[in-house]
Design a protein around this motif. Structure first.
Motif, PDB file in Angstrom:
ATOM      1  N   THR A  97       0.848  -1.194   0.000  1.00 38.10           N
ATOM      2  CA  THR A  97       0.000   0.000   0.000  1.00 38.10           C
ATOM      3  C   THR A  97       0.879   1.237   0.000  1.00 38.10           C
ATOM      4  OG1 THR A  97      -0.106   0.195   2.415  1.00 38.10           O
ATOM      5  CG2 THR A  97      -1.727  -1.268   1.361  1.00 38.10           C
ATOM      6  N   ASP A 148       2.237   4.023  -9.051  1.00 39.79           N
ATOM      7  CA  ASP A 148       1.608   2.818  -8.508  1.00 39.79           C
ATOM      8  C   ASP A 148       2.085   1.567  -9.250  1.00 39.79           C
ATOM      9  OD1 ASP A 148       0.247   4.245  -6.594  1.00 39.79           O
ATOM     10  OD2 ASP A 148      -1.642   4.335  -7.682  1.00 39.79           O
ATOM     11  N   VAL A 162      -4.753   0.552  -3.216  1.00 37.35           N
ATOM     12  CA  VAL A 162      -4.757   2.005  -3.071  1.00 37.35           C
ATOM     13  C   VAL A 162      -5.875   2.381  -2.102  1.00 37.35           C
ATOM     14  CG1 VAL A 162      -5.135   4.199  -4.230  1.00 37.35           C
ATOM     15  CG2 VAL A 162      -3.809   2.403  -5.363  1.00 37.35           C
ATOM     16  N   TYR A 186      -8.823  -0.833  -5.247  1.00 36.57           N
ATOM     17  CA  TYR A 186      -9.053   0.503  -4.691  1.00 36.57           C
ATOM     18  C   TYR A 186      -9.975   0.440  -3.483  1.00 36.57           C
ATOM     19  CZ  TYR A 186      -6.858   2.347  -8.899  1.00 36.57           C
ATOM     20  OH  TYR A 186      -5.969   2.623  -9.905  1.00 36.57           O
TER      21      TYR A 186
END
Length: 470
Positions: free
Chosen positions: A5, A188, A196, A223
């Motif tokens: 993360t 990312d 995320v 996400y």
């Protein structure tokens, strides 16, 4: 696959409470899965980003104990990588140069707003028949025109966005600098981010970022968009609600354990449990249990949690944080008891370390004046005999390290004068502290020490004499 993360703040201000909770959730998800946590500074906004803000973010993260496994990375140090991929998208016709002027774009936006349409670029330069005149241009991502993007959000569930609602966003400015949404995608990907966790204000960016990831052939992370934090009045948390920067909570006397414990409960729960150690948070936390509804910040609840930690954490540890407040309030702790002893006797009486420091001043320095109300009530002529006698008994004690011996002197004074303990204790308390409240008298005497305690009684007797002669 290792869970990874990231927390990626923009250095345009301090680390605020909402950002700290996002960082905490991201950190906990990584730790709970045996993964890694990355700190990334998204400083592509060159005009608003400052070193002062970077320092404030790092200070806030360190104070809160949110340690990172990688970083901090800075986007401004990776421009070559971003531009390499922008050029790749241009070569693959997945991006294009746009020469539209600011005036044209403003007129387009105004017309769309008048027509009650969502403002978006109309694709004028996307057809490939625009002559390259050497004028300034931006690079736009060629967003798909058909289908939709489904964001399988860990907190909000499936959210669908039609590609027709997404315009061809700018990925490189006229000055050659890459834009936020593009840099985030590349970072990312390059950093191997699998999850995320960020604020819900980024949800609308997500379909655009997913489309760019797919265009680059990069994997799409999972996400999770966290709801906002509201103030006590239901409005979005802001400066008018009080302290919103993490270090402001430090300054106001909160322990990092208390703030993190409070923040983790703003949107997440485990049954009815309120108090969580860091180890318990890591063991129990799950993004699946995060509420998608906004949470209301309650300062009274935070104070309750903070007092719990002041009372239950090791006094030596609490003292290490109290030391900052003593210095901040100009209290010299070199002439007085160990701070851990102060924590032991005052923890029950203080909701914050700031309060605790203020209420401990008389242990380290002579008070200037008596509290007017306490002196009027307890330093009366009738109290003189009790103060004289207890002073004699206390002066005769050589070793003040035993609080029970000091207690016996007070008790014996009351017995000999045939009065209640309060008739001795309250004048004595005002004499040695200058006020009407303190921990138990024997402990207070022990911590203040013999010399200063006897001097305080002298001061009280002088006050009574002046009162008699007035």
């Amino acid at each position: 696959m290792t869970v990874k993360t990231r927390f990626a703040p923009s250095p345009t201000g301090y680390l605020h409470v909402g950002g700290a909770r996002t960082a905490l959730y991201s950190w906990l998800h990584a730790k709970s899965q045996g993964g890694e946590f990355v700190l990334r500074i998204e400083d592509t906004d060159l005009e608003r980003s400052t070193q002062e803000a970077v320092d404030a973010i790092l200070e806030g993260m360190k104070w809160a104990g949110l340690d990172w496994d990688e970083g901090p990375y800075f986007q401004t140090q990776r421009f070559d990588r971003y531009n390499e991929l922008v050029d790749q998208l241009l070569a693959e016709d997945k991006a294009y140069k746009c020469y539209c002027s600011r005036e044209r774009l403003d007129e387009l936006r105004a017309a769309q707003m008048d027509a009650k349409e969502s403002p978006r670029y109309d694709g004028k330069c996307s057809h490939g028949d625009i002559e390259d005149t050497g004028a300034d241009f931006v690079v736009r991502f060629r967003n798909p025109k058909e289908g939709s993007v489904i964001v399988d959000d860990k907190i909000r569930g499936k959210v669908e966005f039609a590609n027709t609602e997404l315009d061809d966003l700018i990925i490189r400015r006229t000055d050659g600098s890459p834009t936020y949404n593009f840099c985030v995608v590349v970072d990312d990907w390059d950093m191997g981010i699998t999850n995320v966790v960020r604020g819900e204000d980024h949800l609308n960016n997500t379909p655009r970022q997913i489309n760019i990831l797919k265009a680059l052939g990069a994997p799409v992370p999972q996400y999770a968009h966290v709801a906002m934090i509201l103030g006590d009045d239901g409005a979005k948390l802001s400066k008018r609600h009080g302290a919103v920067g993490v270090m402001q909570y430090r300054d106001d006397g909160y322990l990092p354990e208390a703030l993190l414990n409070y923040l983790v409960r703003l949107g997440w729960s485990h049954g009815d449990q309120e108090i969580f150690s860091t180890e318990e948070m890591i063991k129990l936390f799950s993004l699946d249990a995060v509420n998608k509804a906004p949470s209301a910040f309650n300062t009274e609840k935070l104070q309750w949690v903070n007092q719990h930690y002041i009372k239950t954490l090791a006094p030596e540890y609490v003292a290490s944080h109290l030391e900052w407040h003593m210095a901040d309030q100009g209290i010299d702790i070199t002439n007085g008891p160990a701070l851990a002893e102060i924590v032991k006797v005052l923890a029950e009486r203080a909701k914050t370390l700031k309060e605790l420091a203020a209420s401990s001043r008389y242990f380290f320095e002579d008070y200037a004046d008596f509290d007017a109300t306490a002196a009027k009530k307890h330093l009366r002529p009738v109290a003189k005999d009790a103060l004289v006698k207890v002073q004699e008994k206390l002066a005769a004690i050589a070793d003040w390290s035993d609080a029970e011996v000091l207690h016996a002197a007070i008790n014996d004074t009351a017995t000999e004068l045939e009065v209640g303990m309060g008739k001795v204790g309250m004048p004595l308390r005002v004499a040695i502290t200058g006020a009407g409240q303190s921990p138990s008298l024997d402990v207070t005497l022990k911590l203040i020490g013999k010399e200063r305690s006897l001097a305080g009684i002298d001061k009280a007797l002088a006050f009574i004499a002046a009162r008699e002669n007035a």
